[in-house]
Design an enzyme around this catalytic site. Sequence first.
Site, PDB file in Angstrom:
ATOM      1  N   ASN A 154       0.856  -1.188   0.000  1.00  0.00           N
ATOM      2  CA  ASN A 154       0.000   0.000   0.000  1.00  0.00           C
ATOM      3  C   ASN A 154       0.891   1.237   0.000  1.00  0.00           C
ATOM      4  O   ASN A 154       1.496   1.578   1.013  1.00  0.00           O
ATOM      5  CB  ASN A 154      -0.905  -0.001   1.238  1.00  0.00           C
ATOM      6  CG  ASN A 154      -1.767   1.242   1.324  1.00  0.00           C
ATOM      7  OD1 ASN A 154      -1.988   1.944   0.334  1.00  0.00           O
ATOM      8  ND2 ASN A 154      -2.249   1.538   2.521  1.00  0.00           N
ATOM      9  N   LYS A 181      -0.040   4.294  -0.254  1.00  0.00           N
ATOM     10  CA  LYS A 181      -0.696   5.469   0.329  1.00  0.00           C
ATOM     11  C   LYS A 181      -0.512   6.673  -0.616  1.00  0.00           C
ATOM     12  O   LYS A 181      -0.558   6.505  -1.829  1.00  0.00           O
ATOM     13  CB  LYS A 181      -0.180   5.723   1.740  1.00  0.00           C
ATOM     14  CG  LYS A 181      -0.279   4.464   2.619  1.00  0.00           C
ATOM     15  CD  LYS A 181       0.060   4.712   4.062  1.00  0.00           C
ATOM     16  CE  LYS A 181      -0.066   3.419   4.846  1.00  0.00           C
ATOM     17  NZ  LYS A 181       0.159   3.622   6.292  1.00  0.00           N
ATOM     18  N   HIS A 202      -9.323   0.772   5.467  1.00  0.00           N
ATOM     19  CA  HIS A 202      -8.007   1.029   6.044  1.00  0.00           C
ATOM     20  C   HIS A 202      -8.149   2.007   7.205  1.00  0.00           C
ATOM     21  O   HIS A 202      -8.976   2.912   7.183  1.00  0.00           O
ATOM     22  CB  HIS A 202      -7.064   1.600   4.978  1.00  0.00           C
ATOM     23  CG  HIS A 202      -5.641   1.663   5.421  1.00  0.00           C
ATOM     24  ND1 HIS A 202      -5.159   2.686   6.219  1.00  0.00           N
ATOM     25  CD2 HIS A 202      -4.594   0.829   5.200  1.00  0.00           C
ATOM     26  CE1 HIS A 202      -3.872   2.483   6.456  1.00  0.00           C
ATOM     27  NE2 HIS A 202      -3.514   1.358   5.856  1.00  0.00           N
ATOM     28  N   GLU A 257      -6.603   4.532   8.143  1.00  0.00           N
ATOM     29  CA  GLU A 257      -6.510   5.954   7.810  1.00  0.00           C
ATOM     30  C   GLU A 257      -7.812   6.458   7.192  1.00  0.00           C
ATOM     31  O   GLU A 257      -8.199   7.615   7.404  1.00  0.00           O
ATOM     32  CB  GLU A 257      -5.327   6.185   6.872  1.00  0.00           C
ATOM     33  CG  GLU A 257      -3.996   5.993   7.580  1.00  0.00           C
ATOM     34  CD  GLU A 257      -2.833   5.733   6.645  1.00  0.00           C
ATOM     35  OE1 GLU A 257      -1.731   5.507   7.161  1.00  0.00           O
ATOM     36  OE2 GLU A 257      -3.022   5.741   5.420  1.00  0.00           O
ATOM     37  N   GLU A 263      -4.580  -4.928  10.974  1.00  0.00           N
ATOM     38  CA  GLU A 263      -3.563  -3.894  11.097  1.00  0.00           C
ATOM     39  C   GLU A 263      -3.760  -3.153  12.409  1.00  0.00           C
ATOM     40  O   GLU A 263      -4.581  -2.236  12.489  1.00  0.00           O
ATOM     41  CB  GLU A 263      -3.623  -2.923   9.910  1.00  0.00           C
ATOM     42  CG  GLU A 263      -5.043  -2.550   9.468  1.00  0.00           C
ATOM     43  CD  GLU A 263      -5.079  -1.294   8.626  1.00  0.00           C
ATOM     44  OE1 GLU A 263      -4.069  -0.973   7.997  1.00  0.00           O
ATOM     45  OE2 GLU A 263      -6.126  -0.628   8.631  1.00  0.00           O
ATOM     46  N   GLY A 311       3.073   2.707  10.724  1.00  0.00           N
ATOM     47  CA  GLY A 311       3.921   3.863  10.514  1.00  0.00           C
ATOM     48  C   GLY A 311       4.652   4.336  11.754  1.00  0.00           C
ATOM     49  O   GLY A 311       5.257   5.405  11.755  1.00  0.00           O
ATOM     50  N   SER A 364       3.720  -2.213   9.985  1.00  0.00           N
ATOM     51  CA  SER A 364       5.185  -2.166  10.049  1.00  0.00           C
ATOM     52  C   SER A 364       5.846  -3.517   9.807  1.00  0.00           C
ATOM     53  O   SER A 364       6.889  -3.816  10.377  1.00  0.00           O
ATOM     54  CB  SER A 364       5.649  -1.582  11.399  1.00  0.00           C
ATOM     55  OG  SER A 364       5.209  -0.243  11.545  1.00  0.00           O
TER      56      SER A 364
END
Length: 249
Positions: free
Chosen positions: A9, A11, A94, A96, A166, A172, A211
């Site tokens: 991904n 992003k 996701h 985010e 996740e 991140g 990660s």
Amino acid sequence: MRKPLIAGNWKMNGSAELIETFGRTFAGVELPSPVDVVVHPPFPYLDAARSAFAGTPLSLGAQTLNPLHSGARTGEVSGQMLAEFGVEYVLAGHSERRQLYHESDEQVYERVIAALTVGIRPILCVGETLEERDAGQSENVVLRQVGYVMARLEPGQRRMMTIAYEPVWAIGTGRTATPEQAQQMMAAIRDYQASFDPALADALRLLYGGSMNASNAQELLAQGDIDGGLIGGASLKVDDFKAICQSAG
């Protein structure tokens, strides 16, 4: 035996040059035969990626989609549009998107249905925040997110699904769930799936996101219920991403 899936991904990152680099690199890479690999670049690069990835092991994915087929939705992209560009996978839910754009479980479900309608395979993303983990709510949060979508699908639709766990606190941040923590949650997801669709439970691919990188991928992928990874930062480094893919066989 479940076929591993490694999904990158990007992003809101990447460039035309990076697309070409991935195409050239993976054109000459020999990956383990039982592994699928998909890259999710930003929308503007989908057509370039389709060309660059031709003849390589890389499939094309998108990062999200709008539930509507068409309409007055400036800035949005429909599943039908993605399908025309050869997109095979799409992320749904996701963290985010859930946090920054306030996508609810219902909106995630609508995106899953929109993808399935045009033959695109959704990767349903689920996970808990640090506060939810510290409050002992990890499993409740994750299984609620899984169940809201999976329990409402038809058996044939479920077979098109992949689930990516996740933990939000490990995205991140450089922090990673231990292999044991990741495996525990994956096993809970699979057990939950077995409670209403036993035939699918053993076949459902579960990815770990948060990660995963070239140095920890092998240990994570060795866990019994982890069938691949949803890779963030490391998917922008072609050699690291290649190493992760090669460790998945």
